[in-house]
Design a protein around this motif. Structure first.
Motif, mmCIF file in Angstrom:
data_model
loop_
_atom_site.group_PDB
_atom_site.id
_atom_site.type_symbol
_atom_site.label_atom_id
_atom_site.label_comp_id
_atom_site.label_asym_id
_atom_site.label_seq_id
_atom_site.Cartn_x
_atom_site.Cartn_y
_atom_site.Cartn_z
ATOM 1 N N ILE A 184 28.191 14.660 -9.893
ATOM 2 C CA ILE A 184 27.871 15.591 -11.023
ATOM 3 C C ILE A 184 26.314 15.775 -10.850
ATOM 4 O O ILE A 184 25.665 14.682 -11.073
ATOM 5 C CB ILE A 184 28.564 15.094 -12.267
ATOM 6 N N LYS A 185 26.044 16.939 -10.630
ATOM 7 C CA LYS A 185 24.542 17.405 -10.741
ATOM 8 C C LYS A 185 23.978 17.682 -12.143
ATOM 9 O O LYS A 185 24.767 17.813 -12.925
ATOM 10 C CB LYS A 185 24.129 18.357 -9.919
ATOM 11 N N GLN A 186 22.808 17.606 -12.202
ATOM 12 C CA GLN A 186 22.225 17.775 -13.535
ATOM 13 C C GLN A 186 21.265 19.053 -13.582
ATOM 14 O O GLN A 186 20.479 19.388 -12.573
ATOM 15 C CB GLN A 186 21.394 16.517 -14.191
ATOM 16 N N ILE A 187 20.851 19.308 -14.695
ATOM 17 C CA ILE A 187 19.887 20.690 -14.892
ATOM 18 C C ILE A 187 19.334 20.561 -16.360
ATOM 19 O O ILE A 187 19.769 19.942 -17.147
ATOM 20 C CB ILE A 187 20.781 21.980 -14.663
ATOM 21 N N ASP A 188 17.858 21.053 -16.299
ATOM 22 C CA ASP A 188 17.307 20.982 -17.477
ATOM 23 C C ASP A 188 17.643 22.561 -18.287
ATOM 24 O O ASP A 188 17.633 23.302 -17.527
ATOM 25 C CB ASP A 188 15.692 21.278 -17.112
ATOM 26 N N VAL A 189 17.904 22.315 -19.601
ATOM 27 C CA VAL A 189 18.388 23.458 -20.228
ATOM 28 C C VAL A 189 17.604 23.511 -21.591
ATOM 29 O O VAL A 189 17.101 22.356 -22.030
ATOM 30 C CB VAL A 189 19.684 23.411 -20.547
ATOM 31 N N THR A 190 17.657 24.575 -22.473
ATOM 32 C CA THR A 190 17.134 24.705 -23.770
ATOM 33 C C THR A 190 18.306 24.340 -24.663
ATOM 34 O O THR A 190 19.264 24.200 -24.507
ATOM 35 C CB THR A 190 16.457 26.144 -23.880
ATOM 36 N N ASP A 191 17.820 24.359 -25.904
ATOM 37 C CA ASP A 191 18.895 23.911 -26.992
ATOM 38 C C ASP A 191 19.791 25.048 -27.220
ATOM 39 O O ASP A 191 21.108 24.751 -27.358
ATOM 40 C CB ASP A 191 18.254 23.636 -28.377
ATOM 41 N N THR A 192 19.178 26.384 -27.184
ATOM 42 C CA THR A 192 20.136 27.332 -27.166
ATOM 43 C C THR A 192 21.214 27.556 -25.938
ATOM 44 O O THR A 192 22.248 27.948 -26.280
ATOM 45 C CB THR A 192 19.226 28.876 -27.048
ATOM 46 N N GLU A 193 20.812 27.403 -24.644
ATOM 47 C CA GLU A 193 21.590 27.015 -23.590
ATOM 48 C C GLU A 193 22.641 26.163 -23.795
ATOM 49 O O GLU A 193 23.749 26.463 -23.704
ATOM 50 C CB GLU A 193 20.744 27.114 -22.318
ATOM 51 N N PHE A 194 22.198 24.877 -24.096
ATOM 52 C CA PHE A 194 23.337 23.806 -24.180
ATOM 53 C C PHE A 194 24.235 24.157 -25.433
ATOM 54 O O PHE A 194 25.350 23.895 -25.108
ATOM 55 C CB PHE A 194 22.544 22.368 -24.663
ATOM 56 N N ALA A 195 23.762 24.741 -26.259
ATOM 57 C CA ALA A 195 24.893 25.065 -27.487
ATOM 58 C C ALA A 195 25.923 26.024 -27.016
ATOM 59 O O ALA A 195 27.127 26.237 -27.551
ATOM 60 C CB ALA A 195 24.138 25.737 -28.668
ATOM 61 N N ARG A 196 25.524 27.242 -25.853
ATOM 62 C CA ARG A 196 26.289 28.147 -25.753
ATOM 63 C C ARG A 196 27.328 27.753 -24.645
ATOM 64 O O ARG A 196 28.237 28.234 -24.796
ATOM 65 C CB ARG A 196 25.001 29.235 -25.187
ATOM 66 N N TRP A 197 26.771 26.823 -23.925
ATOM 67 C CA TRP A 197 27.609 26.345 -22.528
ATOM 68 C C TRP A 197 28.124 25.155 -22.746
ATOM 69 O O TRP A 197 28.872 24.826 -21.807
ATOM 70 C CB TRP A 197 26.905 26.500 -21.392
ATOM 71 N N GLN A 198 28.088 24.256 -23.697
ATOM 72 C CA GLN A 198 28.651 22.935 -23.770
ATOM 73 C C GLN A 198 30.256 22.890 -23.754
ATOM 74 O O GLN A 198 30.725 23.726 -24.441
ATOM 75 C CB GLN A 198 28.137 22.313 -25.184
ATOM 76 N N LEU A 199 30.743 22.156 -22.844
ATOM 77 C CA LEU A 199 32.070 22.111 -22.708
ATOM 78 C C LEU A 199 32.799 21.399 -23.767
ATOM 79 O O LEU A 199 32.455 20.582 -24.258
ATOM 80 C CB LEU A 199 32.443 21.734 -21.163
#
Length: 286
Positions: A184-199
């Motif tokens: 599993i790889k990792q990526i830097d995201v913003t709070d907005t992105e995380f809220a949108r794409w969190q599974l």
């Protein structure tokens, strides 16, 4: 005994006619001091392959092994008769492993065929109204009962600073009916992105395509990895209510009924096919 004659730089002392300078291959041609099998088995060692990978140079997606790495690589050089004896043993062992792999592959094909027959007995082949379903069952498009989105774009340009580093799913993680979470790889995201794409538990994950075997393949998410998101080549379906049981929907999407729908509506080029969100939203879920 293998080391009694010492080590030698593989390219400078032991190989002749080396085809360095090509963009895709390094051609190694042994001299009379080593046999081809000996060099072949030496460079196949997992630890050597891992070390070679760490020396790759070039841009991502175009990385290559520098010729200088091979020129300086040291190879143990026993006498020719010892090289031959060990190579014969290794060839026999590798042949045995190939037979095991073939047997396992045949069993996997049988298991896949059995699973396909189970799914086909529940979800008969056909499209839309052509499929006969029990009177008390309903048919709705995925767009009616679920939200369909794609995920984060790797290498995108950000308009705001990132706030966290999270794991994300790639196409390589999403298989036909299961998830491969070994890497599993990792990526830097913003709070907005995380809220949108969190599974979330129960999300359906489907690949958009590529090779035909990757078209619309997927499964459901059970929160195996905390705070995980998905990349843009993977579609996520999130049902709006509890009227759909995610494992049932995932089985239907992966059945012959589902695969034929995706193949029929996919955009195709030579050997490659893909689906978009419109096609996925129009899937007639039984």
């Amino acid at each position: 005994p293998c080391m009694q004659n010492g080590k030698h730089a593989i390219a400078r002392n032991l190989l002749d006619g080396i085809g360095f300078g090509t963009t895709e291959f390094h051609v190694l041609r042994p001299t009379e001091r080593v046999i081809a099998d000996w060099v072949h088995f030496f460079i196949r060692q997992p630890q050597l392959l891992e070390d070679a990978t760490s020396h790759f140079s070039g841009a991502v997606g175009q990385q290559r092994l520098p010729e200088e790495y091979l020129r300086n690589l040291e190879l143990p050089v026993p006498q020719i008769i010892e090289q031959q004896r060990i190579s014969v043993i290794l060839n026999k062992q590798m042949s045995f492993l190939d037979k095991i792999r073939a047997s396992v592959g045949d069993r996997a094909k049988l298991a896949t065929a059995l699973a396909t027959s189970y799914l086909q007995s529940i979800f008969p082949l056909g499209f839309g109204e052509a499929v006969s379903i029990p009177p008390h069952w309903r048919r709705k498009t995925l767009g009616e009962i679920g939200d369909v989105v794609s995920g984060v774009t790797v290498g995108r340009q950000l308009r705001e600073p990132t706030s966290r580093r999270v794991p994300y799913l790639r196409v390589a993680n999403v298989k036909d009916g299961y998830l491969d979470l070994s890497e599993i790889k990792q990526i830097d995201v913003t709070d907005t992105e995380f809220a949108r794409w969190q599974l979330r538990n129960g999300d359906i994950l489907l690949t958009e395509g590529g090779d035909l075997d990757k078209l619309g393949r997927g499964t459901f998410w059970s929160e195996q990895v905390p705070d995980c998101i998905h990349q843009n080549h993977i579609f996520r379906v999130r049902f709006k209510s509890s009227e759909v049981y995610p494992p049932f929907a995932a089985a239907q999407l992966g059945s012959p009924y589902g695969k034929r729908y995706f193949l029929r509506h996919a955009k195709k080029t030579t050997g490659i096919a893909s689906i978009n969100q419109k096609v996925l939203r129009g899937f007639p879920l039984i």
